[in-house]
Design a protein around this motif. Structure first.
Motif, PDB file in Angstrom:
ATOM      1  N   ARG A  96      -6.348  -2.086   8.251  1.00 42.78           N
ATOM      2  CA  ARG A  96      -6.613  -0.646   8.324  1.00 42.78           C
ATOM      3  C   ARG A  96      -5.303   0.109   8.053  1.00 42.78           C
ATOM      4  O   ARG A  96      -4.253  -0.276   8.547  1.00 42.78           O
ATOM      5  CB  ARG A  96      -7.146  -0.285   9.719  1.00 42.78           C
TER       6      ARG A  96
ATOM      7  N   ARG B 133     -10.402  -2.604   5.155  1.00 37.74           N
ATOM      8  CA  ARG B 133     -10.845  -3.745   4.370  1.00 37.74           C
ATOM      9  C   ARG B 133     -11.029  -4.952   5.285  1.00 37.74           C
ATOM     10  O   ARG B 133     -10.163  -5.255   6.110  1.00 37.74           O
ATOM     11  CB  ARG B 133      -9.821  -4.116   3.288  1.00 37.74           C
TER      12      ARG B 133
ATOM     13  N   THR C  38       0.804  -1.224   0.000  1.00 32.82           N
ATOM     14  CA  THR C  38       0.000   0.000   0.000  1.00 32.82           C
ATOM     15  C   THR C  38       0.835   1.271   0.000  1.00 32.82           C
ATOM     16  O   THR C  38       0.333   2.344  -0.359  1.00 32.82           O
ATOM     17  CB  THR C  38      -0.923   0.032   1.229  1.00 32.82           C
TER      18      THR C  38
ATOM     19  N   SER D  76      -6.439   8.542  -2.868  1.00 34.35           N
ATOM     20  CA  SER D  76      -7.674   8.611  -2.079  1.00 34.35           C
ATOM     21  C   SER D  76      -7.629   9.752  -1.078  1.00 34.35           C
ATOM     22  O   SER D  76      -8.244   9.677  -0.012  1.00 34.35           O
ATOM     23  CB  SER D  76      -7.917   7.280  -1.345  1.00 34.35           C
TER      24      SER D  76
ATOM     25  N   GLN E  17      -8.226   3.831   5.144  1.00 31.81           N
ATOM     26  CA  GLN E  17      -8.743   2.697   4.399  1.00 31.81           C
ATOM     27  C   GLN E  17      -9.005   1.539   5.364  1.00 31.81           C
ATOM     28  O   GLN E  17      -8.213   1.295   6.277  1.00 31.81           O
ATOM     29  CB  GLN E  17      -7.735   2.242   3.337  1.00 31.81           C
TER      30      GLN E  17
ATOM     31  N   ALA F  25      -4.175   5.940   3.406  1.00 32.12           N
ATOM     32  CA  ALA F  25      -3.651   6.007   2.047  1.00 32.12           C
ATOM     33  C   ALA F  25      -2.610   7.115   1.952  1.00 32.12           C
ATOM     34  O   ALA F  25      -2.767   8.187   2.542  1.00 32.12           O
ATOM     35  CB  ALA F  25      -4.779   6.262   1.058  1.00 32.12           C
TER      36      ALA F  25
END
Length: 386
Positions: A67, A82, A39, A75, A80, A70
């Protein structure tokens, strides 16, 4: 359909076999720096790492939450989050079910199906080929919420959402599942795009022979040191009853059963487990769908339970598929026997693992590794359909 053979010495064990030798905390510690690299974030947090306790006995499944923030310009630097599912090839000391797990192929075919069809598949996130990260190659997808018909205890045993549904709700589930198969088979993909799965340009007979030969090779790998007579007899039966006409092959899901689908409102919300995907006649998926239900139905009847008679009936499934596609299923008995054979090879390997991990005693005869050996015998002598 046959009545199950009631042999008290052969009662099927429906407890869950051991599937992992990995420690979730070790996996969490390895995932955080890996996701930092993926990321570009520096504040990655992995939490709630766990292994599901229901379906699945092949690839390992890991659930976790991720978590991170970004990086600027991506973004807008927003946080973020997921909910993730990782699928890992099993560790070598876990006595894998399959000789290879083709994680990249699974990731690719799921992405292709998701992009080209209305079939609901989880969003694919990352694929990792380096086995140094978690001990094996793996991929990560987004978690989908839904209900899965349980394998342990089988949904045919009652006391679960599917068994307690109305006939109309189960029919909705059945028909929507068949519609999902039809969409998979009709995917608008070129032969080149799916060449990693097989030859889509082959004629039907060639494709079927290649598929069966692949399972012969798998049988030799899984059971070559301890041949299983009933499975070898079934291979011979297939050779003697080969279909005279085989239609053009399609993208085959391979593990087309309701236990590999998450449902919402009795319709598919996510189609899972693509490790057996390939190129094959449509009947390979349809035979697997109906036989795998019959397998669980027979277990229920063995224990004196009513199960779900009439559900996923092969004739009903074939009729619904024809209504959706215009295609008339050919030689259904051949493909049902083929499904029973494939399932027997897999279950034989699963039960070998159970013996290795001390979860069951080794059977007196190799046929005892196949839970439905009596069913296969009845298929071969024709009594199964009487």
């Amino acid at each position: 359909m046959s009545e199950p053979t009631r042999n008290a010495d052969a009662a099927p064990d429906v407890t869950r076999p051991q599937t992992s030798t990995r420690d979730p905390e070790d996996l969490r510690a390895a995932l955080e720096p890996w996701l930092v690299r993926r990321t570009g974030a520096t504040d990655v947090e992995i939490s709630d790492v766990r292994t599901p306790q229901t379906n699945g006995m092949s690839s390992e499944t890991l659930l976790f939450d991720a978590r991170w923030t970004a990086p600027p310009g991506e973004s807008g630097g927003e946080e973020q989050f997921r909910q993730c599912v990782a699928r890992l090839a099993p560790a070598s000391d876990a006595m894998p079910i399959f000789p290879e797990y083709r994680m990249r192929d699974q990731f690719t075919v799921m992405a292709l199906v998701g992009e080209r069809t209305a079939v609901p598949v989880p969003r694919t996130l990352w694929y990792e080929s380096d086995p140094e990260v978690l001990g094996a190659e793996f991929f990560v997808m987004e978690r989908v919420e839904g209900l899965v018909p349980p394998d342990i205890l089988p949904y045919t045993f009652g006391d679960n959402w599917l068994a307690q549904a109305t006939d109309g709700q189960r029919r909705r589930l059945q028909d929507s599942t068949v519609a999902t198969l039809a969409r998979i088979h009709a995917i608008p993909a070129t032969a080149e795009e799916v060449a990693f799965l097989g030859d889509l340009t082959a004629d039907g007979d060639t494709a079927l022979r290649a598929h069966v030969d692949g399972w012969r090779d798998y049988y030799s790998w899984a059971h070559g040191e301890q041949p299983i007579p009933i499975l070898e007899k079934t291979f011979a039966w297939l050779d003697a009853h080969w279909p005279t006409t085989v239609d053009t092959p399609v993208l085959s899901w391979g593990d087309a059963r309701i236990g590999n689908i998450m449902y919402r409102d009795f319709a598919p919300a996510a189609v899972l487990d693509w490790e057996m995907a390939g190129i094959a006649p449509r009947e390979v998926d349809l035979g697997w769908l109906t036989f795998l239900h019959r397998f669980f139905q027979d277990i229920a009847e063995f224990f004196g339970l009513p199960g779900l008679p009439g559900f996923l009936d092969p004739g009903d499934v074939a009729s619904e598929y024809a209504a959706r596609t215009g295609y008339r299923v050919r030689d259904p008995r051949f493909y049902e026997v083929y499904a029973a054979l494939r399932h027997g090879i897999v279950m034989g390997r699963v039960n070998q693992r159970r013996v290795r991990f001390g979860e069951q005693e080794a059977p007196d005869e190799p046929d005892g590794l196949v839970n439905h050996a009596a069913t296969l015998e009845r298929m071969l002598d024709g009594g199964y359909w009487s």
